[in-house]
Design an enzyme around this catalytic site. Structure first.
Site, PDB file in Angstrom:
ATOM      1  N   ASP A  43       0.824  -1.229   0.000  1.00 35.36           N
ATOM      2  CA  ASP A  43       0.000   0.000   0.000  1.00 35.36           C
ATOM      3  C   ASP A  43       0.851   1.269   0.000  1.00 35.36           C
ATOM      4  OD1 ASP A  43       0.787  -0.509   2.623  1.00 35.36           O
ATOM      5  OD2 ASP A  43      -1.136   0.083   3.510  1.00 35.36           O
ATOM      6  N   ASP A 180      -7.891  -0.378   4.974  1.00 31.81           N
ATOM      7  CA  ASP A 180      -8.838  -0.844   5.994  1.00 31.81           C
ATOM      8  C   ASP A 180     -10.203  -0.178   5.830  1.00 31.81           C
ATOM      9  OD1 ASP A 180      -6.555  -2.066   6.829  1.00 31.81           O
ATOM     10  OD2 ASP A 180      -6.359  -0.944   8.708  1.00 31.81           O
ATOM     11  N   TYR A 229       9.418  -0.777  10.529  1.00 31.60           N
ATOM     12  CA  TYR A 229       8.471  -0.373   9.487  1.00 31.60           C
ATOM     13  C   TYR A 229       9.057   0.779   8.671  1.00 31.60           C
ATOM     14  CZ  TYR A 229       4.073   1.453   7.555  1.00 31.60           C
ATOM     15  OH  TYR A 229       3.078   1.902   6.723  1.00 31.60           O
TER      16      TYR A 229
HETATM   17 MG    MG Z   1      -6.598  -0.367  13.021  1.00 28.54          MG
END
Ligand code: MG
Ligand code: ADP
Length: 391
Positions: A43, A180, A229
């Site tokens: 993403d 999400d 990350y």
């Molecule tokens: Mg979340």
């Protein structure tokens, strides 16, 4: 192995509302959690993802009030929510989980809706918190639908998804991508949603008949630290830059191969995962359209391998779980899902073999990982919606 049941959660929210506030809610809204089938760590490279909305729901029952907004969650671990005034959000910080609701009201005001109402509302949910099925996006979308109905704004689910992301990024302070919220908003029953994270184009693809999505939780908490990350992100940026691109989504395998000698070997492997994973999303879409379950399985397993060996975000528990799941009866394919270093695997499993699958995979996982896993059997469902309204 309990199945999701929307009407039970709706009843909990409604009776919780009557107990706490008296009378009935004006609007009951629901938004599902999600599982990402394939397209991991793509993403933030502008690539493709392939989530499905699942039959686990956050439900909010709410009504306008003149007083401050008062929110109650029936989830014991969520804790008390601080009251807030929708009109005061520019000045006042909202702490705790109420920020996910207040932040949506804040975004709506930024968008020019000046009459965002204060509400009294009860939240009921069967989306596990912090287990990688995105309870936070479901919460944002449920409140988005509530405010939209009460204010008669007639916003689309896609707009509400973008507002939910902005709420989470800017008001709650979590740097999440758009997957999400788009999955929770745009889910389609019995389908997975191919999503281009740059254009936001979606292509819902029906899953093969007779297949369940099983989330195989390692019960090892996710431990991808912010520094790991960020390191992955900057390695991807370095690879894109070396290829003369802004985003790795535009890289082909030929381009990457051509630059092999110029790239740091670790950066090369990181890019290898991203570029092949992006291509796998496209192939997965073709495989679903052709009804080719075997190919879907291969792609899921390949995804796990490059996440493990090239992107290096797997861990022992995820490896054991994916091997246990792939070897269990009825499994079409399984891989780690989510950011990594813990969390869950996702498996596509033939419905008639579900019982055997869970028995075998869980026994093998306990034996080799030395801890109990947890299995959530899911069906793909439609996205966020108003369930009841008296307006
Ligand atoms: Mg979340
Ligand atoms: P995930 O989205 O992967 O489940 P997050 O850490 O992003 O995990 O979001 C979890 C947070 O969302 C919780 O800490 C809580 O603040 C909020 N939340 C989720 N579900 C509920 C709920 N049913 N009631 C209250 N807050 C919730």
């Amino acid at each position: 192995m309990a199945l999701g049941n929307l009407s039970a959660v709706v009843e909990q929210a409604k009776s919780g509302f009557s107990e706490r506030f008296g009378g009935n809610p004006e609007v009951v809204a629901a938004a599902p959690g999600r599982v990402n089938l394939i397209g991991e760590h793509t993403d933030y490279n502008g690539g493709y993802v392939f989530p499905a909305a699942i039959d686990r729901f956050v439900v909010v029952a709410g009504r306008r009030t003149q007083g401050p907004s008062r929110l109650v969650s029936l989830e014991p671990s969520a804790g008390e929510a601080e009251p807030f005034r929708a009109a005061d959000l520019y000045r006042k910080e909202v702490r705790g989980w109420a920020a996910y609701a207040a932040g949506v009201a804040w975004v709506l005001q930024q968008e020019g809706f000046e009459d965002v109402p204060d509400v009294e509302a009860v939240v009921a949910s069967n989306v596990p918190l912090g287990s990688g099925v995105s309870s936070s996006a479901a919460l944002e979308l449920a409140f988005g639908k509530l405010y939209d109905a009460l204010g008669r704004y007639q916003l689309s689910n896609k707009e509400l998804a973008l507002y939910g992301q902005r709420c989470e990024n800017r008001f709650v302070g979590v740097n999440c991508g758009i997957m999400d919220q788009m999955a929770s908003a745009m889910g389609v029953a019995d389908s997975a949603i191919f999503l281009d994270t740059v254009t936001l184009d979606i292509d819902p693809c029906p899953l093969p008949d007779g297949i369940s999505i099983v989330l195989c939780d390692t019960r090892k908490p996710r431990q991808l630290s912010a520094s790991q990350y960020n390191e992955r992100r900057s390695q991807c940026e370095a690879a894109a830059k070396a290829l003369g691109l802004e985003l790795l989504r535009d890289a082909t395998l030929e381009m990457l191969e051509g630059a092999r000698d110029a790239l740091d070997p670790v950066v090369f492997r990181r890019a290898w995962h991203v570029v092949t994973e992006n291509a796998r999303c496209l192939e997965f879409r073709e495989a679903l359209k052709a009804g080719d379950s075997d190919l879907c399985g291969w792609l899921l397993r390949d995804s796990h391998l490059t996440l493990r060996d090239d992107y290096e975000v797997s861990c022992r528990e995820l490896n054991v779980m994916s091997e246990a799941a792939n070897a269990a009866p009825g499994c079409i394919g399984a891989r780690m899902t989510g950011a990594g270093f813990g969390g869950a695997c996702v498996a596509l499993v033939r419905i008639e073999a579900l019982g055997d699958f869970v028995n075998k995979a869980s026994a093998e996982y306990v034996k080799r990982a030395g801890r109990e896993g947890a299995f959530l059997v899911c069906r793909a469902v439609d996205g966020a919606r108003v369930v009841e309204s008296s307006l």
